[in-house]
Structure formats: C-alpha cells, structure tokens
Design a protein around this motif. Structure first.
Motif, PDB file in Angstrom:
ATOM      1  N   LEU A 294      -1.966  -2.397  -4.556  1.00  0.00           N
ATOM      2  CA  LEU A 294      -3.393  -2.681  -4.457  1.00  0.00           C
ATOM      3  C   LEU A 294      -3.664  -3.123  -3.028  1.00  0.00           C
ATOM      4  CD1 LEU A 294      -3.777  -4.759  -7.768  1.00  0.00           C
ATOM      5  CD2 LEU A 294      -3.971  -2.273  -7.463  1.00  0.00           C
ATOM      6  N   LEU A 295      -4.426  -2.339  -2.310  1.00  0.00           N
ATOM      7  CA  LEU A 295      -4.635  -2.558  -0.875  1.00  0.00           C
ATOM      8  C   LEU A 295      -6.117  -2.730  -0.581  1.00  0.00           C
ATOM      9  CD1 LEU A 295      -3.473  -2.434   2.107  1.00  0.00           C
ATOM     10  CD2 LEU A 295      -3.905   0.029   1.991  1.00  0.00           C
ATOM     11  N   GLY A 296      -6.419  -3.686   0.263  1.00  0.00           N
ATOM     12  CA  GLY A 296      -7.807  -3.869   0.671  1.00  0.00           C
ATOM     13  C   GLY A 296      -7.951  -5.097   1.531  1.00  0.00           C
ATOM     14  N   PRO A 297      -9.098  -5.260   2.194  1.00  0.00           N
ATOM     15  CA  PRO A 297      -9.338  -6.437   3.032  1.00  0.00           C
ATOM     16  C   PRO A 297      -9.563  -7.674   2.164  1.00  0.00           C
ATOM     17  CG  PRO A 297     -11.322  -5.105   2.903  1.00  0.00           C
ATOM     18  CD  PRO A 297     -10.259  -4.339   2.185  1.00  0.00           C
ATOM     19  N   SER A 298      -9.696  -8.826   2.805  1.00  0.00           N
ATOM     20  CA  SER A 298     -10.013 -10.054   2.083  1.00  0.00           C
ATOM     21  C   SER A 298     -11.329  -9.877   1.333  1.00  0.00           C
ATOM     22  CB  SER A 298     -10.128 -11.230   3.060  1.00  0.00           C
ATOM     23  OG  SER A 298      -8.896 -11.456   3.695  1.00  0.00           O
ATOM     24  N   GLY A 299     -11.349 -10.321   0.077  1.00  0.00           N
ATOM     25  CA  GLY A 299     -12.558 -10.210  -0.729  1.00  0.00           C
ATOM     26  C   GLY A 299     -12.754  -8.868  -1.389  1.00  0.00           C
TER      27      GLY A 299
END
Length: 360
Positions: free
Chosen positions: A40-45
């Motif tokens: 699961l990849l993504g920026p903060s928030g």
C-alpha cells in the motif's frame, strides 16, 4: 509473481472510514491474493495506514466488509483474526529477552513448552538471530530489533503478515539490506504480506503488486513495472518515480500511433488507443527515456540549466524554448557528452517513451 486473484485470501469491499469531514477511506475495494506481497503506497494522509489497521482490526469501518477466505471478519476482534503485525517502532517488550519476545505470542495461545522452544529456535534461525536469544532489546541495533519483531510476528504462523513502514527508522544501507531479506523471507514462507510504505523505491523493488492511494481512494493497482511504465494519471506518474509532463495536441491518429505537437516541436507517440485528432492531452515522459547528446545528434535543441551528479547517473535539466524544462536522467559512464550548466545540447526520445494520461 503473477497473482491468481481467483485464489484470494482477503477481500476488502466498499470500505469507508471518516475522521470528522475527512474520508480516510473512501469506498475502497481490493482483492489480496494468497501468498502475494502487496504494498500500500501513498503520501501522508492517503489512507494506507488506515486501510492496514482496518484489516488488522484496530480501526473500525463505518461501512464496508472484510472477508478472510470466505468468512466475514468485519466485526472480529484483532486477536481472533490471528494476523501477524510488524510496526515501525518494533514494539518489543524491553523487559524480555529476544527469545522471550518471540515466545510471548505462543504462550498467549497456550502452546506447550516443548513446542514453544522448538518454534522459537526456528524463528531465530529464520531471521539469523540465533546468537542473540538471551540478549535484551536494549542491547540490539535497530536492524536487529526489527528482525526480532519480524520473528515474533511470524512465530504463530499467521496466514497474513501486516507490516507498517517497518524499515523507515533504519539508515539507507540497512534498509536496502533488509529489503532483500524480507523479500527472500516472503519467498521462503509463502505467507501473504501486506506492506505499508511511502517510499516509492521500496515499493517497486519488493512488491508483487502495488496499490497507490490518494485522499482515501485507490488511484491505480498493478505490477510494479505496469505502474511505472503505464501510469494512468498525472498523480501516479509523478508519485511513482519522476516524470516530465507535456501538454500536446494530437494532430493525427492512426492504428497504434498518434502524431503530436508541443512547444513548436513535432513527434510521434506509440499507443494502443490513440486519442482523437484535434484533442489536447497530457503526456508523461520518464527522465531516463530521454536521450541527450551533442548539438545535432538528437531532434530537439536546448541548453543545460542545472546538473546533479549522483555517481552512476546524472540528472540534467535542459531548457527548451517551447517545451520548457525537461529532466533527463543519464548514465554518467556513457553520456556521450560532459554535461555542464550553460552547455548547448540536443535531446530526444523514442515514440514509445511517452504515455497518454487520463484527467486527474
């Protein structure tokens, strides 16, 4: 690994979670294959940790369901799910030895002493920590503590292992070493790994599939090379690696090829589904797919504005009168020129280097 989704171990269906006005999970649906390494990849928030903790049972969904091998576990407590969990901060018991930490989940599950001793020895060997069985966590390095945390999470043979940014507290070299070890461990055990990170390189190097999230919604799911080479949106193209973005007008389209103009230049884009002639579309162009050479060697001309030397590669920003700034990533050992600010150069790319993007 090619994931067989007909053999799904875990299904997330229409998951919603709000924190006040913020939708941490906004109608998220996902199938996780048995034995796959899913990141699961993504920026903060973005919602990645909320999704992981919902799967673990630590976060209660407002709506949606979780299904484990055909059984609804949406309302099941974390201990009943029997998932292993590895945290960023290790979460070892400081007053227990390494062996004691690994044995703890087995004692809670009321294993007998003989089986516990056997399994602890197996787990110590699994993470190459046999010589440290009697050490306390405070006597270990960060990398050693994370190995113990991993062994403890695997001790009771969970069907799913959840990992919440487990390497983020480690230095760069140690992280790289442990990435290899984690991937090898996954291959040996065949356990389903669900891994949370914000590190794009980590995701690309370790995962069977990657789920990219933004603002609580899934943006794209796919194999690492699929996501990197065929991003669908500007967000995915920009978040997973670096991209140049070009606004181009499609002047003609035929089977497999679109003729484009941008910044006063003409070029072709190879594409399975060419946009309609007369439309304006955004293109993504990876920096390593741009060639750079002496004036006249490539179709377009520009001037080097900035240079970053990175050892085996150089990142070069080339200023073009119409296209603007184009980032080029070239291997330093065969660059063909010696890049330096102010130098006039030519640059270009092949027809299959660009990808048409959907609207964000």
């Amino acid at each position: 690994m090619t994931t067989d989704m007909s053999n799904s171990v875990l299904s997330v269906r229409n998951a919603v979670k709000r924190y006040g006005p913020v939708r941490a999970l906004d109608d998220v649906s996902l199938e996780i294959g048995d034995g796959e390494f899913l990141t699961l990849l993504g920026p903060s928030g973005s919602g990645k940790t909320t999704l992981l903790t919902a799967i673990a049972g630590f976060t209660e969904l407002e709506s949606g369901t979780l299904d484990l091998r055909g059984t609804d576990i949406t309302s099941q407590s974390p201990d009943k799910r029997n998932f292993g969990m590895v945290f960023q901060g290790y979460a070892l018991f400081p007053n227990m030895t390494v062996a004691g930490n690994i044995a703890f989940p087995l004692k809670v599950r009321k294993w007998n002493s003989s089986d516990i001793n056997t399994r602890v020895a197996e787990c110590l060997a699994l993470v190459q920590m046999e010589k440290f069985a009697d050490r306390m966590p405070g006597q270990l390095s960060g990398g050693q503590q994370q190995r113990v945390a991993l062994a403890r999470a695997l001790s009771f043979r969970p069907s799913v292992l959840l990992l919440d940014e487990p390497l983020s507290a480690l230095d760069k070299k140690l992280r790289a070493d442990l990435q290899w070890e984690l991937k090898d461990l996954h291959r040996q055990l065949g356990v389903t790994f669900i891994y949370v990170t914000h590190d794009q390189d980590e995701a690309l190097s370790m995962s069977d599939r990657i789920v990219i999230l933004k603002d609580g919604r899934i943006q794209q799911i796919g194999l690492p090379d699929e996501l990197y080479n065929a991003p669908r949106t500007p967000f995915v193209a920009d978040f997973l690696g670096k991209s140049n973005f070009i606004e181009a007008e499609v002047t003609a389209a035929s089977a497999g090829v679109a003729e484009c103009t941008a910044g006063g230049e003409r070029f072709c884009v190879a594409t399975a589904a060419a946009p309609a002639a007369g439309s304006t579309r955004k293109l993504a162009l990876r920096p390593e797919r741009v060639r750079i050479g002496a004036p006249g060697a490539e179709p377009f001309t520009g001037q080097i504005r900035q240079l970053s030397y990175l050892g085996e590669r150089a990142h070069v920003i080339v200023k073009h009168a119409g296209l603007g700034e184009i980032l080029v990533s070239c291997p330093t050992w065969k660059a063909g020129i010696t890049p330096e600010p102010g130098l006039g150069v030519s640059f270009g790319w092949d027809s299959d280097a660009c990808v048409f993007l959907e609207d964000a």
